[in-house]
Every structure is written in C-alpha cells, then in structure tokens.
Motif scaffolding. Structure first.
Motif, mmCIF file in Angstrom:
data_model
loop_
_atom_site.group_PDB
_atom_site.id
_atom_site.type_symbol
_atom_site.label_atom_id
_atom_site.label_comp_id
_atom_site.label_asym_id
_atom_site.label_seq_id
_atom_site.Cartn_x
_atom_site.Cartn_y
_atom_site.Cartn_z
ATOM 1 N N ASN A 175 55.427 -0.756 -43.449
ATOM 2 C CA ASN A 175 56.832 -0.922 -43.088
ATOM 3 C C ASN A 175 57.728 -0.595 -44.276
ATOM 4 O O ASN A 175 57.697 -1.317 -45.276
ATOM 5 C CB ASN A 175 57.089 -2.364 -42.640
ATOM 6 C CG ASN A 175 58.549 -2.616 -42.294
ATOM 7 O OD1 ASN A 175 59.206 -1.772 -41.709
ATOM 8 N ND2 ASN A 175 59.069 -3.774 -42.687
ATOM 9 N N PRO A 176 58.528 0.501 -44.169
ATOM 10 C CA PRO A 176 58.602 1.501 -43.104
ATOM 11 C C PRO A 176 57.296 2.285 -42.961
ATOM 12 O O PRO A 176 56.500 2.339 -43.881
ATOM 13 C CB PRO A 176 59.740 2.418 -43.545
ATOM 14 C CG PRO A 176 60.582 1.575 -44.464
ATOM 15 C CD PRO A 176 59.596 0.697 -45.176
ATOM 16 N N ASN A 177 57.172 2.918 -41.783
ATOM 17 C CA ASN A 177 55.904 3.522 -41.421
ATOM 18 C C ASN A 177 55.825 4.999 -41.775
ATOM 19 O O ASN A 177 56.757 5.757 -41.560
ATOM 20 C CB ASN A 177 55.672 3.353 -39.912
ATOM 21 C CG ASN A 177 54.374 3.963 -39.441
ATOM 22 O OD1 ASN A 177 54.294 5.144 -39.125
ATOM 23 N ND2 ASN A 177 53.338 3.157 -39.381
ATOM 24 N N LEU A 184 60.324 -1.893 -39.084
ATOM 25 C CA LEU A 184 60.060 -3.043 -38.220
ATOM 26 C C LEU A 184 61.353 -3.747 -37.830
ATOM 27 O O LEU A 184 62.188 -4.049 -38.682
ATOM 28 C CB LEU A 184 59.156 -4.054 -38.916
ATOM 29 C CG LEU A 184 57.656 -3.811 -39.008
ATOM 30 C CD1 LEU A 184 56.979 -5.056 -39.543
ATOM 31 C CD2 LEU A 184 57.053 -3.399 -37.685
ATOM 32 N N THR A 205 51.090 -5.967 -46.353
ATOM 33 C CA THR A 205 52.213 -5.117 -45.982
ATOM 34 C C THR A 205 52.423 -4.051 -47.053
ATOM 35 O O THR A 205 52.565 -4.356 -48.235
ATOM 36 C CB THR A 205 53.515 -5.924 -45.815
ATOM 37 O OG1 THR A 205 53.865 -6.550 -47.043
ATOM 38 C CG2 THR A 205 53.355 -6.973 -44.737
ATOM 39 N N GLU A 207 54.950 -1.546 -48.340
ATOM 40 C CA GLU A 207 56.396 -1.372 -48.237
ATOM 41 C C GLU A 207 56.912 -0.264 -49.168
ATOM 42 O O GLU A 207 58.055 -0.292 -49.624
ATOM 43 C CB GLU A 207 57.092 -2.706 -48.526
ATOM 44 C CG GLU A 207 56.599 -3.814 -47.596
ATOM 45 C CD GLU A 207 57.334 -5.141 -47.752
ATOM 46 O OE1 GLU A 207 58.320 -5.194 -48.505
ATOM 47 O OE2 GLU A 207 56.905 -6.121 -47.103
ATOM 48 N N HIS A 218 65.536 -3.936 -43.906
ATOM 49 C CA HIS A 218 64.148 -4.082 -44.333
ATOM 50 C C HIS A 218 63.758 -5.557 -44.321
ATOM 51 O O HIS A 218 64.399 -6.384 -44.979
ATOM 52 C CB HIS A 218 63.926 -3.504 -45.727
ATOM 53 C CG HIS A 218 62.507 -3.626 -46.178
ATOM 54 N ND1 HIS A 218 61.511 -2.786 -45.712
ATOM 55 C CD2 HIS A 218 61.900 -4.503 -47.010
ATOM 56 C CE1 HIS A 218 60.358 -3.134 -46.264
ATOM 57 N NE2 HIS A 218 60.570 -4.183 -47.045
#
Length: 392
Positions: A175-177, A184, A205, A207, A218
C-alpha cells in the motif's frame, strides 16, 4: 538421477518473468534498434542535491566504517519522527526500528523472522513479483488472494478469509500497490485489521510508494486499533526520494519481533552503508519540496500516458491513485495472452512493457507500463503503440 548441486528451497523459485522481455530488449538494442523502456519502475530524476551532499560530505569526512547494526541513532530518530508525523505510529526508534540496505531487504528480514516451514503467507494479488519468492526462501508457502477487476482490485474481508487456513501466519499488504496503483481505502484497511485480529495474524505492510501518491489518504495499518503489536511496517527512500541506487530502507516492528529481526540483519548484511545512512538523514530532515515536485511531475506523466493509451481500441487503463505504473486491461484487443502481446509489442513497436501475469493471479489480460520516464519518451511510446495496433 544426478543429485542437485543446490538447496531444495530453490525448486519452487523461478527467475522473474520480466527477464524474458529484458533479454529480448537487450538483444534488439544490440542490433541498433531504438527501444523505449516502460518496463521498470526506476525514477529518472537525480537524487535531490541536499541528500547527495549529505552522503558526499560523509564520504569526504571519512565516515566509511561500520555503524550499529540497527542503524545510526540520528537516522533512527528521524525515522521515528517521520512515522509519528506522517503515519500516526508511535515507536521507540532504538528498539523497534531497523535501518536496512533497501526496503527489499527489510521485507526479507520480515519474512525470514515471521515465517518458517509449514507456514503460509497470504498475498493479495496482483502484487510485486518478489513476495512469493521471499516466502519460499523462508521455507513457507505463498497463498494468493486474487483481486478482481470487477471492483477495481479492491480488498474485502471475505476475499481474504476464504483463503485462510490453520497454517496462515501473516498477510503481506502492498500500500500503495504495485502494479495497480491502488491506495487502500479506510474500509479496506479496516478489513485487513479485522482479519488479522480475528485470526491472530501478523501483517507486513510494504509502503515504499507512500510519497508517490496522487489521490487518497495514506493509511498505515499499524496505526489502527489493536494493530501496532502485530504489524511490521516497511518503507524506504528509493521511490519518493529518487534514491534507488543508494539502497536504503527500514522496518518498524513490535519490540520483541524487532529484536529477532536484528539477528537476521547481523548475520546477513551487518548494517546499511554508513555514508548512505547520512544521506537518509538529509532526506528526512531536509527540505521536502523536491519530493512534491517529483510527485507532481509523475502525476502529469500519469495523465499523459493514461489518456494516450485509453484512446487505443481494446485498451482499458484506469488512472492509478499512486505509484509509477498504468495497469492496463488488454482483453479487448486480439491478444488474449499478455506474454504474446508484450513480445509482439517489443518487436513491432519497440516498446518494452511488463506482462500482467508476472504479478500473480488477477493480473491476467493486463500489462504494466511505467511512467517513471520523461514526457517525450512517454508520448513517443503511445504513438508507437497506437501505430502498431492500427497495423494489425
């Protein structure tokens, strides 16, 4: 049969599917062909000057020796301040943060520390190509939770829970992808947290694209109620600060987990580069205007590429919320196989892109095109693709 000369852990690990395109592109360049590369995600900007100055001053001052394995205290403090200000995470930098030579190594530390033989790592896909290999290197098994184009590759609690087994140990969330560019939503982040809390899972995660964001807030999952003690937050400097070659990242984790992660750091790389860490201090504590200038430039490039590709029959290219890629559905073209399309495109249009299947289940029918290059190159690439498609 001959005995394998390498460890059995490599049996399920293949080279990146993108290398076939890279190899063909190199072959065509060697023949003198003009190849436009939209395959990789490396920022084309130089590292901002004040960051470079921090590193070079450290070199000039002889700051070229080992640092503490966890990282320079000043950098750990700067990371702690950043996490509190930007992400709402309150951590003890001296006990919960580790500075690593790249965010990729921070991810590897995380996976190696949490997972072992028999464990499963749940990965929503499409996702970055190295996640499954890291799980397998740890002796664990990656389990994919394919997301759907029908809802724009959005996470749901149901989608995650139907892939859980008694062996699931952790979720890995980008996240972000990369490649979809999704950020997300609050609903998605809470769905991840609910699943983790209900089934006693860790969450890792990634990031790294936090600062390359065009829409959406975010949200760090570790900041949600009950998640600080079960979340490992990975980030770095490569994308937001154009520091890919510096190889500098970090991970924030619960104190007991971080203590074990430090052992992996000590017995693999030892520490991140000393003068590189000085550059990281300059990045976090210096002016942030260059980061915003680069982000704005990427946003303009995104719009140029998406608008151009959306005018090509058969292409469906949603505008990404973040990151450096357009993830386009080519199901409306005559090419059902993205691998065949990427090879054809490279030969006919001399444009290199990445086939969507490289990013796992859910990526079929898609290709990823990076807009981390100059507008002139992007415009020419769109023209070449359009011309090649018209010749079909």
């Amino acid at each position: 049969m001959p005995v394998s000369r390498v460890a059995s852990r490599f049996a399920g690990i293949e080279e990146s599917p993108t290398y076939a395109i890279l190899d063909l592109a190199a072959e065509l360049r060697a023949r003198g062909e003009s190849i436009l590369d939209l395959n990789g995600g490396e920022p084309d900007f130089d590292t901002p000057g004040h960051i470079t100055a921090g590193g070079t001053q450290a070199l000039g001052g002889g700051f070229t020796h080992y640092t503490p394995s966890r990282g320079l205290p000043a950098l750990l403090e700067a990371i702690g301040d950043k996490l509190l200000k930007d992400n709402g995470l309150s951590v003890d930098p001296a006990r919960q943060v580790i500075v690593t030579p790249s965010a990729k190594h921070a991810l590897f530390l995380s996976v190696m520390t949490l997972l072992g033989p028999g464990d499963e790592l749940l990965i929503p896909t499409p996702s970055w190509v190295s996640y499954p290999a890291m799980a397998r290197l740890a002796g664990a098994e990656p389990v994919f939770a394919p997301l759907s184009t029908d809802n724009g590759f959005r996470l749901t609690r149901e989608n995650l829970e139907e892939r859980l087994t008694p062996r699931t140990r952790a979720l890995l969330i980008n996240n972000p992808n990369n490649p979809t560019g999704n950020v997300l939503t609050a609903t998605e982040a809470e769905a991840v947290a609910e699943v983790a809390r209900a089934h006693d899972l860790f969450v890792i995660t990634d990031e790294i694209y936090e600062k390359v964001r065009f829409r959406g807030e975010h949200l760090s999952i570790a900041a949600l109620p009950g998640m600080a003690d079960r979340t490992l937050t990975v980030n770095g400097f490569s994308k937001g600060y154009a520091m890919t070659g510096w190889r500098l990242g970090y991970v924030a984790a619960p104190e007991d987990v971080s203590a074990q992660m430090l052992k992996v750091q000590q017995h693999t790389v030892g520490c991140a580069g000393s003068f590189v860490q000085r550059g990281g201090i300059s990045a976090l504590t210096g002016p942030q205007e260059p980061v915003e200038e680069m982000r704005a430039a990427y946003e303009a490039r995104r719009d140029l590429l998406v608008e151009g590709l959306s005018g090509i029959p058969g292409f469906v290219c949603p505008s990404p919320d973040a990151a450096l890629y357009a993830f386009c559905d080519i199901g409306g073209t005559r090419f059902a196989d993205p691998a065949a399309f990427t090879t054809w495109l490279l030969r006919e249009a001399k444009v290199a892109v990445t086939p969507g299947f490289a990013f796992g289940p859910g990526g079929e029918r898609h290709v990823r095109l990076a807009f981390a290059t100059d507008p002139k190159t992007l415009g020419e690439a769109v023209d070449r693709i359009k011309t090649a498609m018209e010749r079909l």
